[in-house]
Design a protein around this motif. Structure first.
Motif, mmCIF file in Angstrom:
data_model
loop_
_atom_site.group_PDB
_atom_site.id
_atom_site.type_symbol
_atom_site.label_atom_id
_atom_site.label_comp_id
_atom_site.label_asym_id
_atom_site.label_seq_id
_atom_site.Cartn_x
_atom_site.Cartn_y
_atom_site.Cartn_z
ATOM 1 N N ILE A 108 31.565 51.921 31.075
ATOM 2 C CA ILE A 108 32.982 51.812 31.430
ATOM 3 C C ILE A 108 33.103 51.027 32.732
ATOM 4 O O ILE A 108 32.482 51.364 33.734
ATOM 5 N N HIS A 109 33.917 49.979 32.696
ATOM 6 C CA HIS A 109 34.088 49.143 33.887
ATOM 7 C C HIS A 109 35.528 49.223 34.365
ATOM 8 O O HIS A 109 36.473 48.969 33.601
ATOM 9 N N ILE A 110 35.705 49.556 35.631
ATOM 10 C CA ILE A 110 37.031 49.666 36.240
ATOM 11 C C ILE A 110 37.332 48.384 37.000
ATOM 12 O O ILE A 110 36.519 47.917 37.803
ATOM 13 N N ILE A 111 38.524 47.827 36.740
ATOM 14 C CA ILE A 111 38.964 46.644 37.493
ATOM 15 C C ILE A 111 40.286 46.969 38.181
ATOM 16 O O ILE A 111 41.262 47.353 37.533
ATOM 17 N N GLN A 112 40.305 46.817 39.488
ATOM 18 C CA GLN A 112 41.539 46.996 40.260
ATOM 19 C C GLN A 112 42.338 45.698 40.169
ATOM 20 O O GLN A 112 41.917 44.675 40.679
ATOM 21 N N ILE A 113 43.492 45.745 39.490
ATOM 22 C CA ILE A 113 44.247 44.518 39.247
ATOM 23 C C ILE A 113 45.210 44.195 40.392
ATOM 24 O O ILE A 113 45.616 43.047 40.558
ATOM 25 N N CYS A 114 45.576 45.204 41.154
ATOM 26 C CA CYS A 114 46.403 45.005 42.348
ATOM 27 C C CYS A 114 46.309 46.273 43.188
ATOM 28 O O CYS A 114 45.874 47.316 42.696
ATOM 29 N N GLU A 115 46.698 46.162 44.427
ATOM 30 C CA GLU A 115 46.707 47.323 45.319
ATOM 31 C C GLU A 115 48.056 47.398 46.008
ATOM 32 O O GLU A 115 48.696 46.378 46.261
ATOM 33 N N CYS A 138 55.958 60.573 48.415
ATOM 34 C CA CYS A 138 54.634 59.951 48.335
ATOM 35 C C CYS A 138 54.102 59.548 49.701
ATOM 36 O O CYS A 138 54.815 58.937 50.501
ATOM 37 N N CYS A 139 52.822 59.860 49.937
ATOM 38 C CA CYS A 139 52.167 59.388 51.157
ATOM 39 C C CYS A 139 51.109 58.330 50.851
ATOM 40 O O CYS A 139 50.635 57.641 51.764
ATOM 41 N N THR A 140 50.746 58.163 49.582
ATOM 42 C CA THR A 140 49.705 57.203 49.219
ATOM 43 C C THR A 140 50.078 55.787 49.628
ATOM 44 O O THR A 140 49.218 54.995 50.032
ATOM 45 N N ARG A 141 51.363 55.463 49.549
ATOM 46 C CA ARG A 141 51.778 54.105 49.892
ATOM 47 C C ARG A 141 51.516 53.769 51.359
ATOM 48 O O ARG A 141 51.418 52.595 51.726
ATOM 49 N N PHE A 142 51.390 54.804 52.209
ATOM 50 C CA PHE A 142 51.067 54.547 53.612
ATOM 51 C C PHE A 142 49.610 54.117 53.781
ATOM 52 O O PHE A 142 49.254 53.484 54.774
ATOM 53 N N ALA A 143 48.786 54.474 52.804
ATOM 54 C CA ALA A 143 47.372 54.084 52.850
ATOM 55 C C ALA A 143 47.124 52.776 52.124
ATOM 56 O O ALA A 143 46.264 51.984 52.524
ATOM 57 N N ARG A 144 47.872 52.535 51.049
ATOM 58 C CA ARG A 144 47.588 51.374 50.196
ATOM 59 C C ARG A 144 48.445 50.156 50.520
ATOM 60 O O ARG A 144 48.098 49.046 50.142
ATOM 61 N N GLY A 145 49.588 50.368 51.181
ATOM 62 C CA GLY A 145 50.386 49.249 51.659
ATOM 63 C C GLY A 145 51.262 48.600 50.604
ATOM 64 O O GLY A 145 51.509 49.153 49.534
ATOM 65 N N THR A 146 51.736 47.410 50.926
ATOM 66 C CA THR A 146 52.602 46.663 50.018
ATOM 67 C C THR A 146 51.762 45.996 48.933
ATOM 68 O O THR A 146 50.539 45.892 49.038
ATOM 69 N N LEU A 147 52.445 45.527 47.911
ATOM 70 C CA LEU A 147 51.761 44.999 46.732
ATOM 71 C C LEU A 147 50.890 43.783 47.056
ATOM 72 O O LEU A 147 51.310 42.861 47.747
ATOM 73 N N ASN A 148 49.680 43.809 46.503
ATOM 74 C CA ASN A 148 48.738 42.698 46.634
ATOM 75 C C ASN A 148 48.042 42.521 45.286
ATOM 76 O O ASN A 148 47.097 43.232 44.967
ATOM 77 N N SER A 149 48.554 41.584 44.475
ATOM 78 C CA SER A 149 48.000 41.369 43.132
ATOM 79 C C SER A 149 46.856 40.367 43.178
ATOM 80 O O SER A 149 46.865 39.417 43.968
ATOM 81 N N TYR A 150 45.876 40.576 42.304
ATOM 82 C CA TYR A 150 44.754 39.660 42.169
ATOM 83 C C TYR A 150 44.993 38.755 40.962
ATOM 84 O O TYR A 150 45.791 39.070 40.089
ATOM 85 N N SER A 151 44.309 37.638 40.881
ATOM 86 C CA SER A 151 44.634 36.637 39.873
ATOM 87 C C SER A 151 44.112 37.017 38.497
ATOM 88 O O SER A 151 43.042 37.640 38.358
ATOM 89 N N ILE A 152 44.873 36.638 37.467
ATOM 90 C CA ILE A 152 44.456 36.897 36.084
ATOM 91 C C ILE A 152 43.106 36.253 35.796
ATOM 92 O O ILE A 152 42.241 36.859 35.149
ATOM 93 N N SER A 153 42.906 35.049 36.278
ATOM 94 C CA SER A 153 41.649 34.341 35.988
ATOM 95 C C SER A 153 40.444 35.092 36.548
ATOM 96 O O SER A 153 39.405 35.206 35.876
ATOM 97 N N GLU A 154 40.574 35.639 37.767
ATOM 98 C CA GLU A 154 39.460 36.373 38.368
ATOM 99 C C GLU A 154 39.241 37.717 37.673
ATOM 100 O O GLU A 154 38.099 38.160 37.494
ATOM 101 N N ILE A 155 40.325 38.372 37.290
ATOM 102 C CA ILE A 155 40.210 39.644 36.580
ATOM 103 C C ILE A 155 39.542 39.432 35.229
ATOM 104 O O ILE A 155 38.647 40.193 34.825
ATOM 105 N N LYS A 156 39.967 38.404 34.518
ATOM 106 C CA LYS A 156 39.367 38.092 33.216
ATOM 107 C C LYS A 156 37.886 37.770 33.361
ATOM 108 O O LYS A 156 37.054 38.191 32.543
ATOM 109 N N LYS A 157 37.545 37.027 34.400
ATOM 110 C CA LYS A 157 36.139 36.692 34.644
ATOM 111 C C LYS A 157 35.307 37.944 34.880
ATOM 112 O O LYS A 157 34.193 38.081 34.352
ATOM 113 N N GLU A 158 35.839 38.901 35.677
ATOM 114 C CA GLU A 158 35.099 40.144 35.919
ATOM 115 C C GLU A 158 34.970 40.965 34.639
ATOM 116 O O GLU A 158 33.920 41.548 34.363
#
Length: 433
Positions: A142-149, A158-178
């Protein structure tokens, strides 16, 4: 050369598990050894979760217990607690090094400093990618890929957003490659995870539906010779609307689990406003019904917070009615508790006995729904993917609707056809055909 050994203890969600795998990859690249037992370790990293009060208690107890039981062990704390509640962390473990969830690339530096008797604390936010970097997979299949944070929400509890911050998406091409790399390594399940997968791409003009289609399309890649499944993580209903039609089409692909996790949290519009959820009950129902009408074998998972401070008896009854109407196949119930820094924490909590009574009532509804839904599958033939050994014997497999099935005499990582002969409120039992 003496190799230092590191044990990583992970609390919380799939995203946190992936963070631990990144820390492990960073360490192995720098000649550290990852061990599976605390007894073999020179250093222990406690990767914390802080989303709920019970989990916070487990985390703080674990940190204190390790320091008491293993006085010679070097303990490092990572994860959400580092950013959310450094004051409490400093109180219970004043001589402990920290690794913030955005500073995982500095894991080796922190471990080396700690082994040298220093206190090293790497905190703060960054936009560094978590895709395409070295990871040590804790489950080889099983492989986990974080697609955005991060997220786009402002949920009051919610307090989790204070740790993870505003949206930061990673590229489809890099996710597909992984994903392709993981499949070439023999993985049979790709888990796309985030604090909110539906928010993916809203900062980069890409779409979750396109991402799912690109990854599922790898089944046609001539270099991929094994079948696989994709599990998509939690989606906030507020971010689905403009991509709904394309998402439904993406989920219809045979390599995508027919499983969506869409939290509603309350069946009362007034409570949803107080929670700052950004959607109504009607809007939620419309999304779920569209999915269910287009994909009849779909499993719906949802989350409910019981006893939000402004939840009155009539609000609670509306939540119970919504569960009976929608009949989610998986229901996560949480009793409300104040969280550090969350806006709702200034409100008075409702009496504990009232909350306990409401929770018990919804737990009974939950069991009735899930047992009924599972019993509907008794006698059916299901193609399942075997994913792990069972803790009490046998093996655990997942149907295409992501329902767990206990079976015997099978091989992990293989697809098999089974006949379902028994159902409980949490799993099925099947026999291999």
């Amino acid at each position: 050369m003496v190799v230092s050994k590191v044990f990583i203890d992970t609390f919380g969600c799939t995203f946190n598990q992936a963070d631990s795998q990144i820390m492990a990859g960073n360490l192995v690249e720098n000649d550290f050894e990852i061990v599976n037992s605390i007894d073999d370790a020179d250093v222990a990293i406690i990767n914390t979760c802080y989303v709920k009060q019970p989990t916070e208690n487990k985390v703080t107890n674990r940190i204190q217990k390790l320091k008491d039981q293993f006085p010679e062990l070097k303990v490092i704390v990572s994860g959400c607690m580092v950013e959310i509640d450094p004051k409490k962390l400093n109180k219970i473990a004043p001589d402990t090094s920290w690794i913030g969830p955005h500073q995982l690339n500095k894991t080796t530096n922190v471990v080396k400093a700690t082994l040298n008797g220093e206190i090293s604390r790497e905190c703060g936010f960054s936009k560094d990618t978590k895709v395409g970097i070295p990871k040590i997979r804790f489950d080889e299949l099983i492989h986990i890929i974080q697609i955005c944070e991060g997220c786009l929400g402002a949920c009051s509890y919610c307090c989790t957003r204070f740790a993870r911050g505003t949206l930061n998406s990673y590229s489809i091409s890099e996710i597909k490659k992984e994903a392709k790399g993981a499949l070439l390594d023999g993985c049979v399940e790709i888990q796309l995870t985030a604090q909110d997968t539906a928010a993916f791409g809203k900062d980069t003009n890409e779409k979750l539906s396109n991402l799912i289609k690109e990854v599922s399309g790898l089944v046609n890649d001539p270099e991929i010779n094994n079948d696989f499944r994709i599990r998509v993580g939690m989606m906030h209903p507020n971010n689905i609307g403009d991509d709904l039609d394309s998402l439904i089409e993406a989920f219809k692909h045979p390599n995508v689990y027919k499983f969506i996790h869409i939290p509603i949290q309350s069946g009362s519009d007034s409570v949803l406003v107080d929670m700052r959820r950004g959607h109504t009950v009607k809007e939620y129902i419309k999304i779920v019904n569209r999915f269910k009408n287009e994909i009849p074998n779909l499993t719906i998972a949802t989350d409910i917070i019981v006893g939000y401070p402004t939840e009155k008896e009539e609000d609670f009854k509306k939540t119970a009615e919504i569960l009976r109407e929608l009949k989610p196949g998986l229901i996560h119930l949480s009793k409300y508790r104040h969280r550090e820094g969350a806006p709702s924490s200034v409100l008075d909590e409702i009496p504990h006995e009232v909350m306990k009574k409401r929770s018990k009532y919804l737990t009974d509804i939950k069991s009735e729904i899930t047992e009924y839904e599972n019993k509907e599958l008794v006698g059916s033939i299901q193609k399942v993917l075997v994913v792990e050994k069972g803790s009490k014997g046998g093996f655990i497999a997942k149907t295409d609707s992501y329902v767990p099935v206990v079976i015997e005499d099978v091989e992990i990582g293989k697809f098999v056809d089974v006949k379902i002969y028994e159902a409980t409120s949490t799993y099925l039992k099947g026999v291999k055909l």
